[in-house]
Scaffold this motif. Structure first.
Motif, short mmCIF file in Angstrom:
data_model
loop_
_atom_site.label_atom_id
_atom_site.label_comp_id
_atom_site.label_asym_id
_atom_site.label_seq_id
_atom_site.Cartn_x
_atom_site.Cartn_y
_atom_site.Cartn_z
N ASP A 94 -34.65 56.36 -101.56
CA ASP A 94 -33.54 56.87 -101.15
C ASP A 94 -32.49 55.86 -101.92
O ASP A 94 -31.31 55.76 -100.87
CB ASP A 94 -32.66 57.12 -100.04
CG ASP A 94 -33.98 58.50 -99.66
OD1 ASP A 94 -33.98 59.63 -100.08
OD2 ASP A 94 -34.71 58.26 -98.05
N ASP A 114 -32.98 61.10 -109.95
CA ASP A 114 -31.14 61.11 -110.00
C ASP A 114 -31.86 59.82 -110.81
O ASP A 114 -29.79 58.91 -110.40
CB ASP A 114 -30.94 61.12 -108.20
CG ASP A 114 -32.16 60.73 -107.28
OD1 ASP A 114 -33.38 60.12 -108.05
OD2 ASP A 114 -31.63 60.19 -106.31
N THR A 163 -30.31 56.58 -113.42
CA THR A 163 -29.55 56.89 -114.93
C THR A 163 -30.56 55.73 -116.04
O THR A 163 -31.00 54.68 -115.42
CB THR A 163 -27.71 56.17 -114.27
OG1 THR A 163 -27.43 56.54 -114.09
CG2 THR A 163 -28.00 56.20 -115.92
N ARG A 172 -21.16 53.68 -108.89
CA ARG A 172 -21.39 53.54 -107.44
C ARG A 172 -21.23 53.34 -105.45
O ARG A 172 -21.39 54.25 -105.19
CB ARG A 172 -23.48 53.80 -107.71
CG ARG A 172 -23.86 54.21 -108.80
CD ARG A 172 -23.51 56.06 -108.59
NE ARG A 172 -24.10 56.36 -110.06
CZ ARG A 172 -25.49 56.63 -110.27
NH1 ARG A 172 -26.57 56.42 -109.55
NH2 ARG A 172 -25.70 57.20 -111.36
#
Length: 220
Positions: free
Chosen positions: A134, A193, A195, A218
């Motif tokens: 997370d 998720d 990049t 972000r």
């Protein structure tokens, strides 16, 4: 301002260490090199005469050892091992140690404790998938096998590569990739998720700015 958890993963020679250290310095965050923890543990296990194949013994050592990874230091139980862990012997030993599920459970828990408060740039191979699934920002750095081999051969910190034939360095990296991506416990993988940033042919300062821009986007 929220202090983020930034996960940077990728294979050897992709630029993780250089990028992670620079980004942490720019943000005023802690930098944690999880690969150095596995290398240091392998070094200490060898020093203590442990059988590296003894998963439980190595895991127990990892649970009780004192790690110091602050400000570029790599110490375990008071021993400065920053240079000693970048050798062919420790390359092989760390690969063995890192494949043990029990060892990874122990060190992942310790890594989570180090980064739980945020304000950290943590680099490794399973940060975005296992250590901090997370994480606020997940980046996977990659580069072509040829570029990664050139970088590793030119890196003075890696005595295992200094003076070696480029083909030999490339072979060693390919073997490490195979081991990392096929191990049962926390294999090297791109988080869904994350990049992906390909650093092939891109100047380091440009990659650093790109990564910082991504983090700012972000956190805004």
């Amino acid at each position: 301002m929220t202090r983020l958890i930034i996960a940077i993963d990728g294979p050897s020679g992709a630029g993780k260490g250089t990028i992670a250290r620079a980004v942490a310095a720019r943000l005023g965050y802690r930098h944690v090199d999880t690969g150095a923890m596995y290398r240091a543990l392998a070094w200490q296990a060898r020093r203590d005469g442990l059988d590296l194949a003894d998963e439980n013994a190595v895991a127990a050592l990892g649970a009780r050892a004192a790690f110091d990874l602050e400000h570029g230091r790599v110490r375990i139980d008071g021993h400065d091992v920053a240079a000693a862990i970048r050798t062919p012997e420790i390359d092989r030993a760390a690969t063995t140690v890192a494949r043990h599920a029990a060892v990874r459970r122990v060190l992942v828990a310790r890594q989570q404790a180090l980064g739980a408060a945020g304000g950290v740039v943590m680099e490794g191979r399973d940060i975005g998938t296992a250590v901090f699934p997370d994480a606020d920002v997940k980046i996977y750095l990659d580069a072509s096998p040829e570029e990664r081999a050139r970088r590793r051969a030119a890196d003075p910190a890696h005595t295992s590569s200094n003076g070696a034939q480029l083909s030999d360095v490339a072979t060693a990296l390919a073997e490490r990739d195979r081991s990392d991506s096929t191990r049962a416990a926390s294999p090297l993988a791109i988080a869904p998720d994350a990049t992906v940033v390909d650093t092939t042919g891109v100047p380091i300062d440009v990659v650093i700015e790109d990564v910082l821009a991504l983090i700012r986007s972000r956190s805004s």
